[in-house]
Structure formats: structure tokens, C-alpha cells
Design an enzyme around this catalytic site. Structure first.
Site, PDB file in Angstrom:
ATOM      1  N   ASN A  62       0.811  -1.237   0.000  1.00  0.00           N
ATOM      2  CA  ASN A  62       0.000   0.000   0.000  1.00  0.00           C
ATOM      3  C   ASN A  62       0.832   1.269   0.000  1.00  0.00           C
ATOM      4  O   ASN A  62       0.293   2.355  -0.176  1.00  0.00           O
ATOM      5  CB  ASN A  62      -0.970   0.006   1.189  1.00  0.00           C
ATOM      6  CG  ASN A  62      -0.268  -0.093   2.520  1.00  0.00           C
ATOM      7  OD1 ASN A  62       0.315  -1.131   2.811  1.00  0.00           O
ATOM      8  ND2 ASN A  62      -0.298   0.956   3.319  1.00  0.00           N
TER       9      ASN A  62
ATOM     10  N   GLY B 264       5.284   2.938  -0.279  1.00  0.00           N
ATOM     11  CA  GLY B 264       6.728   2.710  -0.347  1.00  0.00           C
ATOM     12  C   GLY B 264       7.162   1.809  -1.500  1.00  0.00           C
ATOM     13  O   GLY B 264       6.602   1.826  -2.597  1.00  0.00           O
TER      14      GLY B 264
ATOM     15  N   ARG C  47      -2.139  -4.628   5.306  1.00  0.00           N
ATOM     16  CA  ARG C  47      -2.737  -5.057   6.584  1.00  0.00           C
ATOM     17  C   ARG C  47      -3.961  -4.245   6.951  1.00  0.00           C
ATOM     18  O   ARG C  47      -4.731  -4.646   7.820  1.00  0.00           O
ATOM     19  CB  ARG C  47      -1.707  -4.993   7.705  1.00  0.00           C
ATOM     20  CG  ARG C  47      -1.158  -3.611   7.978  1.00  0.00           C
ATOM     21  CD  ARG C  47      -0.236  -3.618   9.171  1.00  0.00           C
ATOM     22  NE  ARG C  47       0.675  -2.481   9.149  1.00  0.00           N
ATOM     23  CZ  ARG C  47       1.473  -2.176  10.152  1.00  0.00           C
ATOM     24  NH1 ARG C  47       1.479  -2.918  11.239  1.00  0.00           N
ATOM     25  NH2 ARG C  47       2.290  -1.142  10.054  1.00  0.00           N
TER      26      ARG C  47
ATOM     27  N   ASN D 221       7.785  -8.156   0.945  1.00  0.00           N
ATOM     28  CA  ASN D 221       8.248  -6.768   1.083  1.00  0.00           C
ATOM     29  C   ASN D 221       7.913  -6.152   2.443  1.00  0.00           C
ATOM     30  O   ASN D 221       8.657  -5.313   2.936  1.00  0.00           O
ATOM     31  CB  ASN D 221       7.598  -5.940  -0.040  1.00  0.00           C
ATOM     32  CG  ASN D 221       7.685  -4.456   0.217  1.00  0.00           C
ATOM     33  OD1 ASN D 221       8.728  -3.831   0.000  1.00  0.00           O
ATOM     34  ND2 ASN D 221       6.607  -3.860   0.723  1.00  0.00           N
TER      35      ASN D 221
ATOM     36  N   TYR E 245      15.973  -4.189  13.999  1.00  0.00           N
ATOM     37  CA  TYR E 245      15.693  -4.241  12.565  1.00  0.00           C
ATOM     38  C   TYR E 245      16.828  -4.960  11.833  1.00  0.00           C
ATOM     39  O   TYR E 245      16.595  -5.858  11.023  1.00  0.00           O
ATOM     40  CB  TYR E 245      15.525  -2.806  12.036  1.00  0.00           C
ATOM     41  CG  TYR E 245      15.415  -2.709  10.536  1.00  0.00           C
ATOM     42  CD1 TYR E 245      14.249  -3.084   9.885  1.00  0.00           C
ATOM     43  CD2 TYR E 245      16.489  -2.253   9.762  1.00  0.00           C
ATOM     44  CE1 TYR E 245      14.149  -3.006   8.502  1.00  0.00           C
ATOM     45  CE2 TYR E 245      16.391  -2.161   8.391  1.00  0.00           C
ATOM     46  CZ  TYR E 245      15.228  -2.543   7.759  1.00  0.00           C
ATOM     47  OH  TYR E 245      15.129  -2.461   6.387  1.00  0.00           O
TER      48      TYR E 245
ATOM     49  N   LYS F 243      16.903  -8.690   9.696  1.00  0.00           N
ATOM     50  CA  LYS F 243      17.353  -8.871   8.309  1.00  0.00           C
ATOM     51  C   LYS F 243      18.490  -9.905   8.240  1.00  0.00           C
ATOM     52  O   LYS F 243      18.625 -10.628   7.258  1.00  0.00           O
ATOM     53  CB  LYS F 243      17.793  -7.532   7.710  1.00  0.00           C
ATOM     54  CG  LYS F 243      16.648  -6.515   7.573  1.00  0.00           C
ATOM     55  CD  LYS F 243      15.493  -6.998   6.680  1.00  0.00           C
ATOM     56  CE  LYS F 243      14.467  -5.909   6.408  1.00  0.00           C
ATOM     57  NZ  LYS F 243      13.320  -6.372   5.618  1.00  0.00           N
TER      58      LYS F 243
ATOM     59  N   THR G  40      11.165   6.514   2.844  1.00  0.00           N
ATOM     60  CA  THR G  40       9.826   5.911   2.978  1.00  0.00           C
ATOM     61  C   THR G  40       9.299   6.165   4.386  1.00  0.00           C
ATOM     62  O   THR G  40      10.024   6.645   5.260  1.00  0.00           O
ATOM     63  CB  THR G  40       9.856   4.377   2.731  1.00  0.00           C
ATOM     64  OG1 THR G  40      10.677   3.780   3.739  1.00  0.00           O
ATOM     65  CG2 THR G  40      10.355   4.019   1.355  1.00  0.00           C
TER      66      THR G  40
ATOM     67  N   ASN H 211      11.313   4.884   7.544  1.00  0.00           N
ATOM     68  CA  ASN H 211      12.437   5.642   8.129  1.00  0.00           C
ATOM     69  C   ASN H 211      12.112   7.138   8.221  1.00  0.00           C
ATOM     70  O   ASN H 211      13.030   7.969   8.160  1.00  0.00           O
ATOM     71  CB  ASN H 211      13.727   5.399   7.328  1.00  0.00           C
ATOM     72  CG  ASN H 211      13.541   5.647   5.839  1.00  0.00           C
ATOM     73  OD1 ASN H 211      12.716   6.468   5.429  1.00  0.00           O
ATOM     74  ND2 ASN H 211      14.298   4.943   5.021  1.00  0.00           N
TER      75      ASN H 211
HETATM   76  N1  NAP Z   1      13.457   2.319   2.847  1.00  0.00           N
HETATM   77  C1  NAP Z   1      14.688   1.857   2.950  1.00  0.00           C
HETATM   78  O1  NAP Z   1      15.679   2.636   3.028  1.00  0.00           O
HETATM   79  C2  NAP Z   1      14.933   0.369   2.965  1.00  0.00           C
HETATM   80  C3  NAP Z   1      16.262  -0.091   2.908  1.00  0.00           C
HETATM   81  C4  NAP Z   1      16.508  -1.458   2.920  1.00  0.00           C
HETATM   82  C5  NAP Z   1      15.439  -2.336   2.973  1.00  0.00           C
HETATM   83  N2  NAP Z   1      14.160  -1.876   3.034  1.00  0.00           N
HETATM   84  C6  NAP Z   1      13.054  -2.860   3.094  1.00  0.00           C
HETATM   85  O2  NAP Z   1      12.093  -2.598   2.089  1.00  0.00           O
HETATM   86  C7  NAP Z   1      10.818  -3.105   2.504  1.00  0.00           C
HETATM   87  C8  NAP Z   1       9.751  -2.057   2.258  1.00  0.00           C
HETATM   88  O3  NAP Z   1       9.966  -0.963   3.140  1.00  0.00           O
HETATM   89  P1  NAP Z   1       9.666   0.553   2.766  1.00  0.00           P
HETATM   90  O4  NAP Z   1      10.939   1.286   2.949  1.00  0.00           O
HETATM   91  O5  NAP Z   1       8.950   0.630   1.483  1.00  0.00           O
HETATM   92  O6  NAP Z   1       8.733   0.958   4.020  1.00  0.00           O
HETATM   93  P2  NAP Z   1       7.212   1.456   4.096  1.00  0.00           P
HETATM   94  O7  NAP Z   1       6.950   2.493   3.072  1.00  0.00           O
HETATM   95  O8  NAP Z   1       6.997   1.783   5.523  1.00  0.00           O
HETATM   96  O9  NAP Z   1       6.398   0.149   3.692  1.00  0.00           O
HETATM   97  C9  NAP Z   1       6.324  -0.959   4.523  1.00  0.00           C
HETATM   98  C10 NAP Z   1       5.064  -1.724   4.172  1.00  0.00           C
HETATM   99  O10 NAP Z   1       4.978  -2.888   5.032  1.00  0.00           O
HETATM  100  C11 NAP Z   1       3.666  -2.911   5.563  1.00  0.00           C
HETATM  101  N3  NAP Z   1       3.561  -3.679   6.800  1.00  0.00           N
HETATM  102  C12 NAP Z   1       4.108  -3.428   8.008  1.00  0.00           C
HETATM  103  N4  NAP Z   1       3.725  -4.357   8.902  1.00  0.00           N
HETATM  104  C13 NAP Z   1       2.904  -5.217   8.238  1.00  0.00           C
HETATM  105  C14 NAP Z   1       2.172  -6.371   8.604  1.00  0.00           C
HETATM  106  N5  NAP Z   1       2.183  -6.845   9.874  1.00  0.00           N
HETATM  107  N6  NAP Z   1       1.457  -7.023   7.659  1.00  0.00           N
HETATM  108  C15 NAP Z   1       1.423  -6.552   6.380  1.00  0.00           C
HETATM  109  N7  NAP Z   1       2.064  -5.442   5.982  1.00  0.00           N
HETATM  110  C16 NAP Z   1       2.806  -4.784   6.899  1.00  0.00           C
HETATM  111  C17 NAP Z   1       3.300  -1.451   5.777  1.00  0.00           C
HETATM  112  O11 NAP Z   1       1.912  -1.309   6.000  1.00  0.00           O
HETATM  113  P3  NAP Z   1       1.291   0.028   6.702  1.00  0.00           P
HETATM  114  O12 NAP Z   1       1.206   1.069   5.644  1.00  0.00           O
HETATM  115  O13 NAP Z   1      -0.036  -0.459   7.185  1.00  0.00           O
HETATM  116  O14 NAP Z   1       2.215   0.406   7.813  1.00  0.00           O
HETATM  117  C18 NAP Z   1       3.783  -0.896   4.438  1.00  0.00           C
HETATM  118  O15 NAP Z   1       2.862  -1.151   3.438  1.00  0.00           O
HETATM  119  C19 NAP Z   1      10.969  -3.512   3.976  1.00  0.00           C
HETATM  120  O16 NAP Z   1      11.121  -4.901   4.066  1.00  0.00           O
HETATM  121  C20 NAP Z   1      12.252  -2.812   4.377  1.00  0.00           C
HETATM  122  O17 NAP Z   1      12.907  -3.472   5.439  1.00  0.00           O
HETATM  123  C21 NAP Z   1      13.888  -0.539   3.004  1.00  0.00           C
END
Ligand code: NAP
Length: 291
Positions: A22, A24, A45, A102, A202, A206, A239, A242
Site C-alpha cells: 500500500n 513505499g 494489513r 516486502n 531491525y 534482516k 519511505t 524511516n
Molecule cells: N526504505 C529503505 O531505506 C529500505 C532499505 C533497505 C530495505 N528496506 C526494506 O524494504 C521493505 C519495504 O519498506 P519501505 O521502505 O517501502 O517501508 P514502508 O513504506 O513503511 O512500507 C512498509 C510496508 O509494510 C507494511 N507492513 C508493516 N507491517 C505489516 C504487517 N504486519 N502485515 C502486512 N504489511 C505490513 C506497511 O503497512 P502500513 O502502511 O499499514 O504500515 C507498508 O505497506 C521492507 O522490508 C524494508 O525493510 C527498506
């Protein structure tokens, strides 16, 4: 980025399921896969946030691609929610071709919750969807979003020397490590002072996820069930997770756009038969890196 031009093996009957789609990076992966002509099941969720995101996505895509996006509720921390999704996928599509794990969080009220989302959540969803993965000629795919901060070689020897050998590590060892860490953390006796910062847990989730990717890759290889299992690091990206990097000081960090962050995931989803398996891929250039 890997340079080979993908030989198009997919169609609108190819089904990709994305957790946490939904916003990011998950939203961007959903957008690009639908744009490429695959059927995308964008899960979230929250029904409200998920439906709003799918509506926005359909508007953005327009044309025929907007018909390719479906929504389903999924909380990766709930067994019931995961089972309901798996049942719906079986009834609606009779199978799945690509699973993108994701969904993730960096902070929560408890450390358990972060492990339950980022590590146990991936296992829960993967185990439920594995029986639905279709042995298409190009092979099914499981793609886990990880971080370079969780690469196994960054664990200190005193903490967990056996983890250095990815070919030997087992799921029981990973679970044991997590329970040991959580126990020590509660008692205040944690030996992991190297992780003493705000994103400590976190990072550990990972590390566990990378190790699980390796275990799973040994269990279900392209030679057996025709499933390719890999993880990739999208790189630092603004996103919600962070706080859009609002507190980041200095300009020494390379920050990716959402499009750049999704790039290696899209490549893993669409590569022709014979792509990487059991690997950790780096951001953007998609190079296979040491982990
Ligand atoms: N951003 C970075 O710099 C970065 C770097 C390395 C890796 N990552 C990885 O990339 C992935 C995506 O992260 P993002 O940066 O795009 O963050 P984000 O925009 O916060 O997106 C995270 C997503 O996960 C969902 N989520 C959280 N808990 C959940 C649950 N219990 N069940 C189902 N969905 C759930 C969130 O839903 P809600 O909207 O309801 O909260 C949101 O849709 C993550 O695995 C993160 O660790 C990100």
C-alpha cells in the site's frame, strides 16, 4: 543492474503477490509489475489503506493495466490472515508465480513485534504460499526484501560463529538465535553491543531473513520445485519506515528513488529461466554480493 534483456515469459495470467504493497517500495514494485502486464495481488494489513492504494495505483496505470491489480487483506503477523489469503489465491487463481516478501517495520512497541513482522512474517507467508507456487517453464520466484545492514558477515564471531557458513545453517538455529537474543535483551545481558542503536533489532531481523533465504533456497531449488529464491537490498530510500529520512544528516549517503529501489526486485521477478538462486543482490546494479 544485470544487463541481459528479459525474454518475455510472463502474461496477464502470471500472478505476483506483494506484501505491504500500500505504500513505499512495495507499491512501486506492484506498479511496475502491473505495467509489465502481470496480474498483481497488492496486499496490505489495513483494508482502508490497501483499497485506497489500489485505487490510486489503478488510476496511475490507466488503460488495460489497471484491470491487472487486485487487492487482498494481509497482516503477515497473523496466521488466520495468511491462511485466508492463501485460500483466496487458490480459489481465485489456482496458483501463484511470484511472491515478493516486502512488508517490514523498523520500530515497534516491542522487539518481538519487529521479529514477528520481518522474519516470522516472511516465513509464515512463504510457507503458506509455497504449495501454490506453479512450476511454470520459467520457474516460480520468492523475492525477499532485505538490507545490507543484515549481511551475515557483519555478525561478530563471538555472537554466532556458525552463521558464517550459510550452507550449513538451519531454520532451528535461526529461531534459537532469535529466542536467545530476545531472552538476553529482556535480562539486559545481551552480548550484542555492536547493535546498540535505534535500528538494532531491525538489522537482526534482516540477518535472520538473509539466513532464512539461504535455508529456503536449499530446500526448494530450481532443480527440484522450479522455485528461485533470492533476497535483495533496495538501498536507502525515503519511505514511511524511516520517516522519509528526515533526520539524516550530511550528504554522504546515496539515496534511491522508489523506482531505483524496486529495480533489482523487478529484475528478479522477470528474469528468464536460469537466473540467480539462493543469492543476495545489491541495490540498483543488481550485482550478486557477498553476504
Ligand atoms: N526504505 C529503505 O531505506 C529500505 C532499505 C533497505 C530495505 N528496506 C526494506 O524494504 C521493505 C519495504 O519498506 P519501505 O521502505 O517501502 O517501508 P514502508 O513504506 O513503511 O512500507 C512498509 C510496508 O509494510 C507494511 N507492513 C508493516 N507491517 C505489516 C504487517 N504486519 N502485515 C502486512 N504489511 C505490513 C506497511 O503497512 P502500513 O502502511 O499499514 O504500515 C507498508 O505497506 C521492507 O522490508 C524494508 O525493510 C527498506
Amino acid at each position: 543492474m544485470p544487463t541481459s534483456t528479459p525474454t518475455k515469459w510472463w502474461s496477464k495470467d502470471t500472478v505476483a503477490v506483494i506484501t505491504g504493497a500500500n505504500q513505499g517500495i512495495g507499491y512501486e514494485i506492484a506498479r511496475q509489475l502491473a505495467q509489465n502486464g502481470l496480474t498483481v495481488v497488492a496486499t496490505a494489513r489495513s483494508e482502508e489503506r490497501g483499497k485506497a492504494a489500489v485505487e490510486a495505483l489503478r488510476k496511475e496505470l490507466g488503460g488495460e493495466a489497471q484491470e491487472l491489480v487486485a487487492f487482498h487483506l494481509l497482516d503477515v503477523t497473523s496466521d488466520e490472515s495468511v491462511a485466508a489469503l492463501a485460500q483466496w489465491l487458490r480459489q481465485t487463481y489456482r496458483g501463484v508465480d511470484i511472491l515478493v516478501n516486502n512488508a517490514g517495520i523498523a520500530r515497534a512497541e516491542t522487539e518481538e513485534k519487529i521479529f514477528d513482522t520481518n522474519y516470522y512474517g516472511v516465513k509464515r507467508v512463504t510457507k503458506a504460499i509455497l504449495p501454490l507456487l506453479r512450476p511454470s517453464p520459467a520457474g516460480a520466484r520468492v523475492i525477499n526484501l532485505t538490507s545490507d545492514l543484515g549481511i551475515l558477515k557483519s555478525l561478530s564471531d563471538k555472537y554466532c560463529v556458525e552463521w558464517k557458513d550459510r550452507d550449513q545453517i538451519t531454520e532451528d538455529q535461526i529461531d534459537h538465535f532469535i529466542q536467545q537474543y530476545l531472552g538476553e535483551s529482556k535480562e539486559g545481558t545481551s552480548k550484542s553491543e555492536e547493535w546498540e542503536d535505534v535500528y538494532k533489532v531491525y538489522f537482526l531481523t534482516k540477518v535472520a531473513l538473509n539466513a532464512y533465504t539461504s535455508v529456503l533456497a536449499r530446500e526448494v531449488g530450481p532443480a527440484k520445485e522450479k522455485v528461485y529464491v533470492n533476497c535483495f537490498n533496495p538501498g536507502l530510500t525515503r519511505t514511511n519506515m524511516n520517516d522519509y529520512l528526515s533526520t539524516l544528516q550530511g550528504n554522504t549517503f546515496q539515496i534511491n528513488t522508489l523506482q531505483e529501489a524496486a529495480m533489482t526486485g523487478i529484475w528478479l521477478a522477470l528474469h528468464p529461466v536460469g537466473g540467480p538462486h539462493g543469492k543476495y543482490l545489491e541495490q540498483k546494479n543488481g550485482s550478486i554480493a557477498e553476504w
